[in-house]
Design an enzyme around this catalytic site. Sequence first.
Site, short mmCIF file in Angstrom:
data_model
loop_
_atom_site.label_atom_id
_atom_site.label_comp_id
_atom_site.label_asym_id
_atom_site.label_seq_id
_atom_site.Cartn_x
_atom_site.Cartn_y
_atom_site.Cartn_z
N CYS A 165 30.25 -52.89 -52.23
CA CYS A 165 30.35 -51.67 -51.42
C CYS A 165 30.38 -50.48 -52.37
CB CYS A 165 31.55 -51.72 -50.47
SG CYS A 165 33.17 -51.63 -51.25
N ARG A 176 35.86 -52.68 -48.31
CA ARG A 176 35.01 -53.71 -47.71
C ARG A 176 34.70 -54.88 -48.63
NH1 ARG A 176 30.26 -49.92 -45.91
NH2 ARG A 176 30.92 -48.94 -47.85
N ASN A 227 34.57 -50.49 -54.10
CA ASN A 227 35.17 -51.80 -54.35
C ASN A 227 36.69 -51.78 -54.10
OD1 ASN A 227 35.49 -54.13 -57.12
ND2 ASN A 227 35.03 -54.60 -55.01
#
Length: 160
Positions: A10, A16, A13
Amino acid sequence: MTRVAICFVCLGNICRSPTAEGVMRDQVVAAGLADRIDVDSAGTGDWHVGEPPDGRAQAAAGARGYDLSALRARQVAAADFERFDLLLAMDDANLAELHRRCPPQYRDKVRLLMEFASDASTREVADPYFGGAQGFEQVLDQCEDACRGLLDALRARTAG
C-alpha cells in the site's frame, strides 16, 4: 516442494498492507503451509519506514485475533521485484506505482489483491487512514476474503 513469496503493498505500509500480511500469515499457518508460503508487506512511500502499524489497524486486527505489533513499515525495494513471486497492491494508484518501478521481466508478478476476492466488483482495498474505526473493519473484511482466495490459488502452486 515449491516455496512462494508474497508481498502486500500500500502507500505507507501502516494500515492496509500490514493488515493483509497479518491476515495472510494467520491463514497460511492455519492451512499448514508456513513452510511453503512467505509473507511480507511494504509501502510505495517512505514516510513511515520503521514505524509499527497504525494503532487503529492494530486494535481492529487484535479484536479478530491478529497480532500486528511486531511488524514495521518498510519501503518497496528494487530487489523485491525479483525476490517475490507476487506483489499485491491494495489499490490502482499503488499498482501503477509498482508498474512504474518494476523491471519489465517481472511485470506479471504485480497484481491487485482484490483480484482474489469473492466479490469481483471491488477492485481496491479501501484506504481507512483518514476515516473512523469502521474503515479498519472494512479493510479486515476485504483482506480476509481476498486472502482466502489467494490461499486457494497458492495451494495449487505450492503442491508437490
